[in-house]
Design an enzyme around this catalytic site. Sequence first.
Site, PDB file in Angstrom:
ATOM      1  N   ASP A   1       0.869  -1.175   0.000  1.00 53.78           N
ATOM      2  CA  ASP A   1       0.000   0.000   0.000  1.00 53.78           C
ATOM      3  C   ASP A   1       0.913   1.234   0.000  1.00 53.78           C
ATOM      4  OD1 ASP A   1      -2.132   1.671  -0.078  1.00 53.78           O
ATOM      5  OD2 ASP A   1      -3.147   0.896   1.681  1.00 53.78           O
TER       6      ASP A   1
HETATM    7  C1  BGC Z   1      -4.939   3.406   0.006  1.00 51.48           C
HETATM    8  C2  BGC Z   1      -5.144   2.357  -1.057  1.00 51.48           C
HETATM    9  C3  BGC Z   1      -5.034   2.991  -2.414  1.00 51.48           C
HETATM   10  C4  BGC Z   1      -3.663   3.619  -2.530  1.00 51.48           C
HETATM   11  C5  BGC Z   1      -3.374   4.235  -3.891  1.00 51.48           C
HETATM   12  C6  BGC Z   1      -3.667   4.189  -0.221  1.00 51.48           C
HETATM   13  O1  BGC Z   1      -3.583   5.287   0.630  1.00 51.48           O
HETATM   14  O2  BGC Z   1      -4.925   2.791   1.266  1.00 51.48           O
HETATM   15  O3  BGC Z   1      -6.386   1.733  -0.890  1.00 51.48           O
HETATM   16  O4  BGC Z   1      -5.265   2.042  -3.409  1.00 51.48           O
HETATM   17  O5  BGC Z   1      -3.554   4.635  -1.547  1.00 51.48           O
HETATM   18  O6  BGC Z   1      -4.097   5.371  -4.104  1.00 51.48           O
END
Ligand code: BGC
Length: 761
Positions: free
Chosen positions: A301
């Site tokens: 993530d």
């Molecule tokens: C979120 C994810 C997301 C990623 C990319 C993160 O902060 O937890 O769910 O896909 O950002 O935007």
Amino acid sequence: MEIKSLMKTTSILTFLLVSVIAILAGCADKKVGYSTDPEINEKVEALLAKMTLEEKVGQMNQYNGFYDATGPAPSEGDAKNKLDHLKKGWVGSVLNVRGAEATRELQRIVVEESRLGIPLIFGLDVIHGHKTLTPIPLAEAASWDLAAIEKSARNAAIEATAVGQNWTFAPMVDISRDARWGRVMEGAGEDPYLGSLIGAARVKGFQGDDLAASNTMAACAKHFAGYGFSESGRDYNTVDVGTSTLYNIILPPFKAVVDADVKTVMNSFNTLNGIPATGNAFLQRDILKGAWGFKGFVISDWGSGQQMIPHGYASDLEQVAEMAANAGSDMDMESYSYVKYLVKLVESGKVKEAVVDDAVRRILTVKYELGLFDDPYKYCSEEREKDLLYHPDHQKDALDIAKKSIVLLKNEGHILPLDRNKKVVVIGALAEDKTSPLGSWRIGSDDSTAVSVLEGLDLFGAKYAYAEGAKLVTGPVAFNSELVFNTTDRSGFSKAVALAKSAGTVVMVLGEHGLQTGEGRSRTELGLPGLQQELLENVYAVNKNIVLVLMNGRPLTLTWADEHIPAILETWHLGSQSGNAIAQTLYGANNPSGKLPMSFPRRVGQCPIYYNHMNTGRPGPNTDVFWSHYMDVANTPLYPFGYGLSYSDFDYSGLKVDASDPKAVKVSVTVKNTSDTDGEEVTQLYIRDRFASVARPVKELKGFEKYKLKAGESKTVSFILTDKELGFYDNDGRFVVEPGMFDVMVGTSSDKGLTGEFELM
Ligand code: BGC
């Protein structure tokens, strides 16, 4: 004592076995590869053989969009560095680059200017639509309509792939039981059975039947694992769950999407038993790539690698890279740890080159399967971009699922549906809001593109007068900043109250701002924010004939409203077609059929609250105080999981249970639409395994069917329970089916149905 040590030995043996399988599966046999297409596997191996270590590590590196690729190239600073990396082939993927032109240009740089020309995979959060927005995922889950949910994801993919995207960070399959957590809007609610089916439907919608088609994209199941159990609903918080909850509640939806061939999985921000998910070999190697045989790749993530340092697990970024790579996190999103240290770590032997090869093999396989090597520009089509965005067909489908997602919570005295010939008074800032109904994840779309409630009423030809009552927020509204709510300006109250006084019926549109849910948006109060509750009570003082239309992204505490307001319609954040869906439902052109995918608490102090809880040793009720209860409020939720009314009435009778074949227990019930209105019902089947080697919940959803019934019509609804539905995971992660007595309930919600029992021999 003996039994205990036997169990311990069995656990160790199981663990060793799983680990061996994991190691074998985690570093796949070169000749086998990860694709079902042997030709792709051969191509992957041939390419891998040509790559330098730097180029391999490059495939494992993902950057956020770092410059406007349609403008001049950066000549200095971080962006220049990243552009250089792109040209050197040190970037495997970028996220958040939008538009056919911008993605085409970045792809061109990599394909034409890097040594091997390996195309990029472009990632974006296409969560509930792209330009055309569909209801937030929690709302779609309320439809219990798997075909409509699949279609919604399909349309999202058609729009997103027209603007260069070939990878979405969806579906989120995190189960959550805590409405304080803002991200409940992005999931399918509290139940693993429903969540598994919905997750698989979404994957199918995004990936289609042919991943190489130019209008399908790779899906990504997230967040692996446990993120939905962030303590006290506070985002990014610690997760502390027991083994049984992990195996039976958290993991099943991930397993279901792996079985549905999801191409990627995202790990999560949280720790599990003190080990951050990104550095967690038990989750990523033993379970995901080992026991489940997942063949795609794992993305971290955003910055979750780097966050292992503040977690207190890795001491610096170099150790982050070592731990994350060895634990099976294949691609690094925005931590810069692989690009900085992985080459060095392989050279020093701390990370084996086989680990890097395995990650790259997985990433290249997905790129080949997407068809990017045949045509790296297939997703960047300005023509399709023009044709497809906000496409009328997608708007039509968005309206369809928006209508299906609405849940009727209360309808005393059949105040709904309204009569189109009678004028109503509409109150509430959200009634004219064209942005909030779009919900929290609207990255690819444009503000003010939702049909507002007022516009929906106009289009439907309804007669109304409108008063805002009170502004919901003050100050600027932005995705990255905190909202400021109006808690002082009551200047609009008097007009609203005056209009309400002379009205037959008042429709009050109240709830959460669209950016009040989603990532980083946890709440400790779940009531109506700002001055809305006060406004509601002021209006109620002069006119009790109120229809409350709720717009929100999570369960709210509606105890006052439930006690006073005759009709309550839960409309969530319904997306582009919000106002049309709401108007058609208010006036009966749509008969609501949604059922809650999450329990609505009476008070926030009940959170986490969920229907499939354990019985406890003191379930009560007792006459004294010594049982598991609150002194000040009932244990039950205000509106339970599976609950939702209709303008029709459904009667249940004749429950039959036949367990003569233990491999196929038959359950059936007769349902009759006793009203004079055609409608749709979701019949739900719940079981309880009374006594088991690991205590089981009081109820578990194990089947449902959604169907239409004309006025006066009856239908027999049948279910078959097999091992899959009757078994569970023990504390060693083994799926077991144990004989014994089961309760069964079939009905209209998790708290209402006909009950029976059977013995599993
Ligand atoms: C979120 C994810 C997301 C990623 C990319 C993160 O902060 O937890 O769910 O896909 O950002 O935007």
